[in-house]
Design a protein around this motif. Sequence first.
Motif, mmCIF file in Angstrom:
data_model
loop_
_atom_site.group_PDB
_atom_site.id
_atom_site.type_symbol
_atom_site.label_atom_id
_atom_site.label_comp_id
_atom_site.label_asym_id
_atom_site.label_seq_id
_atom_site.Cartn_x
_atom_site.Cartn_y
_atom_site.Cartn_z
ATOM 1 N N LYS A 146 -3.722 11.666 11.635
ATOM 2 C CA LYS A 146 -4.681 11.279 12.673
ATOM 3 C C LYS A 146 -6.090 11.174 12.079
ATOM 4 N N SER A 147 -6.462 12.145 11.265
ATOM 5 C CA SER A 147 -7.793 12.167 10.664
ATOM 6 C C SER A 147 -8.010 10.991 9.712
ATOM 7 N N VAL A 148 -7.049 10.749 8.846
ATOM 8 C CA VAL A 148 -7.193 9.694 7.833
ATOM 9 C C VAL A 148 -7.018 8.315 8.461
ATOM 10 N N PHE A 149 -5.953 8.132 9.226
ATOM 11 C CA PHE A 149 -5.622 6.785 9.696
ATOM 12 C C PHE A 149 -6.369 6.371 10.962
ATOM 13 N N SER A 150 -7.227 7.255 11.470
ATOM 14 C CA SER A 150 -8.162 6.809 12.507
ATOM 15 C C SER A 150 -9.353 6.098 11.860
ATOM 16 N N ARG A 151 -9.515 6.297 10.548
ATOM 17 C CA ARG A 151 -10.634 5.684 9.819
ATOM 18 C C ARG A 151 -10.213 4.475 8.998
ATOM 19 N N VAL A 152 -8.992 4.501 8.461
ATOM 20 C CA VAL A 152 -8.533 3.427 7.565
ATOM 21 C C VAL A 152 -7.100 3.036 7.924
ATOM 22 N N ASP A 153 -6.701 1.856 7.445
ATOM 23 C CA ASP A 153 -5.334 1.382 7.680
ATOM 24 C C ASP A 153 -4.361 1.903 6.632
ATOM 25 N N VAL A 154 -4.855 2.074 5.412
ATOM 26 C CA VAL A 154 -4.013 2.439 4.269
ATOM 27 C C VAL A 154 -4.769 3.460 3.432
ATOM 28 N N LEU A 155 -4.069 4.460 2.921
ATOM 29 C CA LEU A 155 -4.652 5.395 1.962
ATOM 30 C C LEU A 155 -4.111 5.018 0.592
ATOM 31 N N ALA A 156 -4.994 4.636 -0.311
ATOM 32 C CA ALA A 156 -4.588 4.221 -1.658
ATOM 33 C C ALA A 156 -4.674 5.405 -2.610
ATOM 34 N N THR A 157 -3.618 5.624 -3.356
ATOM 35 C CA THR A 157 -3.599 6.689 -4.361
ATOM 36 C C THR A 157 -2.834 6.193 -5.575
ATOM 37 N N PRO A 158 -3.105 6.760 -6.753
ATOM 38 C CA PRO A 158 -2.237 6.453 -7.891
ATOM 39 C C PRO A 158 -0.823 6.966 -7.610
ATOM 40 N N THR A 159 0.183 6.290 -8.122
ATOM 41 C CA THR A 159 1.562 6.736 -7.926
ATOM 42 C C THR A 159 1.793 8.074 -8.611
ATOM 43 N N ILE A 160 1.358 8.180 -9.849
ATOM 44 C CA ILE A 160 1.438 9.435 -10.599
ATOM 45 C C ILE A 160 0.143 9.579 -11.388
ATOM 46 N N PRO A 161 -0.227 10.795 -11.756
ATOM 47 C CA PRO A 161 -1.518 10.998 -12.424
ATOM 48 C C PRO A 161 -1.526 10.716 -13.923
ATOM 49 N N THR A 162 -0.367 10.462 -14.494
ATOM 50 C CA THR A 162 -0.289 10.283 -15.943
ATOM 51 C C THR A 162 0.316 8.931 -16.286
ATOM 52 N N CYS A 163 0.096 8.519 -17.517
ATOM 53 C CA CYS A 163 0.729 7.298 -18.020
ATOM 54 C C CYS A 163 2.151 7.634 -18.451
ATOM 55 N N ILE A 164 3.052 6.720 -18.227
ATOM 56 C CA ILE A 164 4.435 6.897 -18.672
ATOM 57 C C ILE A 164 4.480 6.630 -20.174
ATOM 58 N N PRO A 165 5.041 7.539 -20.953
ATOM 59 C CA PRO A 165 5.115 7.296 -22.391
ATOM 60 C C PRO A 165 6.114 6.196 -22.722
ATOM 61 N N THR A 166 5.918 5.607 -23.859
ATOM 62 C CA THR A 166 6.883 4.621 -24.335
ATOM 63 C C THR A 166 8.148 5.357 -24.772
#
Length: 178
Positions: free
Chosen positions: A108-128
């Motif tokens: 309610k708090s977040v989506f009363s202000r915005v339509d979408v909350l954008a976040t990184p999927t994961i905080p790290t890079c996937i290693p090769t």
Amino acid sequence: MKIGVPDTYFLDNVDHSVGIAFDNAVGLLARRGVKVECVPVPFIDAILAYGGVLDSVEAASIHAEWMRSRPQDCSPDISWLYAGYAVPATYYLEALSRRGPILREFSKSVFSRVDVLATPTIPTCIPTLAETNIEHRSVVGEGYRDFQLPWPSNRKRELRFRSKRNADWSLLYRAPIR
């Protein structure tokens, strides 16, 4: 459309390159006319605490039969699952009963202000693949491909992925909580 960028937690401790990629993606959307707003993410400590209790107990429950019947196939990497057995039922029920109302208030708090909350999927890079410890070995008589990645947090754990040899590699990301 209005996109919210969280003011805390989701962008804390992300790899530098993840942060740059995230900023570039949000910037591209802004240049294409999407409104971007920094939004507070309320109750995050409670959400994480209750979610941690639920994850621990439910993961232990889901894997309990396998851990009892095939302990030789259990990696030391999953030893954290045993902690779920020690969580009192009262804590589990408290977390279960409180998580829903808190998530509703968060939404309610977040989506009363915005339509979408954008976040990184994961905080790290996937290693090769070259940066992992790929092993080819046999598990219970069938050929499997096994590799480990460092756990994406401060904890000293790794993620283990396993698939049948020559099978497509696919990973499932957890579904959103409703």
